[in-house]
Design a protein around this motif. Structure first.
Motif, short mmCIF file in Angstrom:
data_model
loop_
_atom_site.label_atom_id
_atom_site.label_comp_id
_atom_site.label_asym_id
_atom_site.label_seq_id
_atom_site.Cartn_x
_atom_site.Cartn_y
_atom_site.Cartn_z
N VAL A 1 -4.34 10.06 -2.33
CA VAL A 1 -4.48 8.97 -3.50
C VAL A 1 -3.87 7.59 -2.09
O VAL A 1 -2.99 8.26 -2.43
CB VAL A 1 -3.91 9.79 -4.69
N ILE A 2 -4.64 6.16 -2.57
CA ILE A 2 -3.44 5.76 -2.21
C ILE A 2 -3.47 4.19 -3.53
O ILE A 2 -4.87 4.46 -4.39
CB ILE A 2 -4.17 4.76 -0.99
N GLU A 3 -2.79 3.40 -3.40
CA GLU A 3 -2.69 2.52 -4.57
C GLU A 3 -2.41 1.40 -3.57
O GLU A 3 -1.15 1.30 -3.01
CB GLU A 3 -0.99 2.79 -5.22
N VAL A 4 -3.39 0.58 -3.92
CA VAL A 4 -2.74 -0.86 -3.53
C VAL A 4 -2.51 -1.45 -4.82
O VAL A 4 -3.27 -1.89 -5.72
CB VAL A 4 -4.49 -1.39 -2.55
N LYS B 1 -6.43 -8.67 6.60
CA LYS B 1 -7.41 -7.97 5.90
C LYS B 1 -7.84 -7.06 5.18
O LYS B 1 -9.18 -6.72 4.72
CB LYS B 1 -8.02 -8.96 5.18
N PHE B 2 -7.99 -5.39 6.47
CA PHE B 2 -8.55 -4.62 6.33
C PHE B 2 -8.16 -3.96 6.25
O PHE B 2 -6.75 -3.49 7.45
CB PHE B 2 -9.55 -4.87 7.52
N LEU B 3 -7.92 -2.62 5.61
CA LEU B 3 -7.43 -1.52 5.12
C LEU B 3 -7.99 -0.29 5.87
O LEU B 3 -9.12 0.11 5.69
CB LEU B 3 -7.07 -1.19 3.88
N ILE B 4 -7.39 0.38 6.54
CA ILE B 4 -7.87 1.18 7.75
C ILE B 4 -7.33 2.95 6.96
O ILE B 4 -5.88 2.70 6.91
CB ILE B 4 -8.16 1.25 9.16
N VAL B 5 -8.20 3.63 6.72
CA VAL B 5 -7.47 5.09 6.20
C VAL B 5 -8.22 6.07 6.94
O VAL B 5 -9.20 6.53 6.75
CB VAL B 5 -7.84 5.10 4.67
N GLU C 1 -4.81 -1.41 -7.30
CA GLU C 1 -6.18 -0.31 -7.82
C GLU C 1 -5.94 0.58 -6.76
O GLU C 1 -4.95 1.10 -5.95
CB GLU C 1 -6.72 -1.20 -6.69
N THR C 2 -6.12 1.52 -7.35
CA THR C 2 -5.99 3.56 -7.26
C THR C 2 -7.60 3.88 -5.74
O THR C 2 -8.26 3.61 -6.12
CB THR C 2 -6.23 3.81 -7.65
N LEU C 3 -7.59 3.99 -4.42
CA LEU C 3 -8.40 4.25 -3.61
C LEU C 3 -8.54 6.17 -3.64
O LEU C 3 -7.02 7.06 -3.23
CB LEU C 3 -8.29 3.89 -2.50
N GLU C 4 -8.97 7.29 -3.83
CA GLU C 4 -9.02 8.47 -3.32
C GLU C 4 -10.39 8.97 -2.61
O GLU C 4 -11.24 8.78 -2.20
CB GLU C 4 -9.43 9.09 -4.79
N ILE D 1 1.04 -1.52 -0.72
CA ILE D 1 -0.03 0.44 0.15
C ILE D 1 1.23 1.28 -0.22
O ILE D 1 1.99 1.21 1.20
CB ILE D 1 -0.96 0.00 1.26
N VAL D 2 0.94 2.35 -0.95
CA VAL D 2 1.29 3.10 -1.27
C VAL D 2 1.02 4.60 -0.83
O VAL D 2 -0.24 4.30 -1.83
CB VAL D 2 2.12 3.09 -2.37
#
Length: 343
Positions: free
Chosen positions: A300-303, A329-333, A313-316, A293-294
């Motif tokens: 913006v985060i890229e997985v 297996k959970f990503l917390i932002v 996958e890009t998360l914004e 995860i970057v």
């Protein structure tokens, strides 16, 4: 020269310079407005904003400014001068609130280190030296204070009547110091062109390589995981063990002041050329099983799936990201007002 910077909220930088003016800069629009203009004899040497959590409504509108005439000035954003104290003979060089805003620590050219109440009443004289004390800092519990004179660091307990712990820290005058807000870690910088990391007992943990110029400012971020180091035309970002993660070369003279935003993701930088820089941390990386995860931008985060070069996958988010964490297996932002949970 910009001798003091600080954050009001997470979007506004307050700066004080030798042009006697206080500016408030919005980091979103990059627009600055003058909020205070002082008399021509007002030359600031440091600025520290009152701890945010101790104010009603969460706004930190009060700040302390030390000046070259030996005074400590407690001001509000509205322009009200709450208190002026004749604190030192010669310049007052540094003033710092403690973590809960109940105490104030100052040092000056006269070699005195003094502790004051929130209202500016003198509580005690902690130390006296023949030469100037350039920097002071509180520990996270406000029960110990750090001050540096010449090449020596001192830690004085405010709870016990014991002699201060002292050690020779540098081969020249120590110009700047800061105490980690969450751990017993201290960073110092000096005229020997080095910065060093120490534990709470004065044992060295990291000794930097020699720089080209003296280290003029150091500052831990709010969660104590990183610190910034400023020198002439250089800004360095290090983790708490001292290893450098980023080096920015600038053209604005020495970095005179540093201040982290309340969420610890942005940095305000005051420089000798009169410029105020705004920096934010990017390229945070986490790894979990086959995922990387970057954080590539502020929002913006890229997985990435490292086992598959194509899978990405890009998360914004709508707001600036302050924390990311992954486990089970959970990503917390975390942003300034939302928590996003991805599976």
């Amino acid at each position: 020269m910009v001798f003091g910077v600080g954050w009001i909220g997470t979007e506004s930088i307050l700066s004080a310079a030798d042009d006697h003016i206080f500016l408030l800069t919005n980091t979103a629009t990059n627009e600055s407005q003058q909020i205070l203009s002082m008399q021509e004899t007002f030359f600031p040497t440091s600025l520290h904003i009152f701890p945010r959590s101790q104010n009603k409504g969460g706004q930190n509108d009060v700040f302390v400014v030390s000046t070259s005439d030996g005074k400590i000035n407690i001001l509000s954003r509205s322009g009200k001068l709450e208190k002026v104290v004749d604190a030192h003979n010669g310049a007052a060089l540094c003033a710092k609130w403690n973590s809960d805003g109940t105490g104030l620590l100052t040092c000056g050219e006269d070699g005195f280190v003094k502790m004051w109440s929130r209202s500016g009443m003198l509580r005690s004289v902690l130390a006296q030296f023949a030469t100037a004390v350039y920097c002071v800092a509180w520990d996270s519990t406000s029960s110990n204070v750090l001050y540096c004179n010449a090449d020596t660091c001192y830690i004085k307990s405010l709870k016990m009547q014991v002699a201060p712990l002292k050690w020779k820290a540098h081969d020249g005058i120590i110009l700047c110091c800061d105490w980690n807000p969450t751990a017993a870690l201290i960073v110092t910088g000096g005229e020997d062109l080095k910065f060093k990391v120490w534990d709470g007992f004065g044992q060295i943990l990291f000794n930097s390589s020699v720089h080209d110029y003296p280290i003029t400012s150091v500052s831990w971020n709010t969660d104590g995981s990183l610190f910034a180091v400023g020198s002439h035309n250089i800004l360095r970002l290090c983790d708490k063990s001292g290893w450098s993660h980023s080096l920015e070369k600038m053209s604005s003279g020495s970095v005179m002041s540093l201040s982290w935003s309340p969420d610890g993701t942005q940095l305000a930088i005051g420089t000798a050329a009169g410029l105020v820089y705004h920096a934010h941390i990017i390229d945070k990386r986490l790894t979990y099983e086959e995922f990387e995860i970057v954080q590539t931008q502020k929002t913006v985060i890229e997985v990435r799936d490292v086992s598959n070069d194509v899978s990405k996958e890009t998360l914004e988010t709508k707001e600036r990201i302050s924390r990311i964490s992954i486990l089970y297996k959970f990503l917390i932002v975390v942003t300034s007002s939302h928590i996003y949970i991805y599976r």
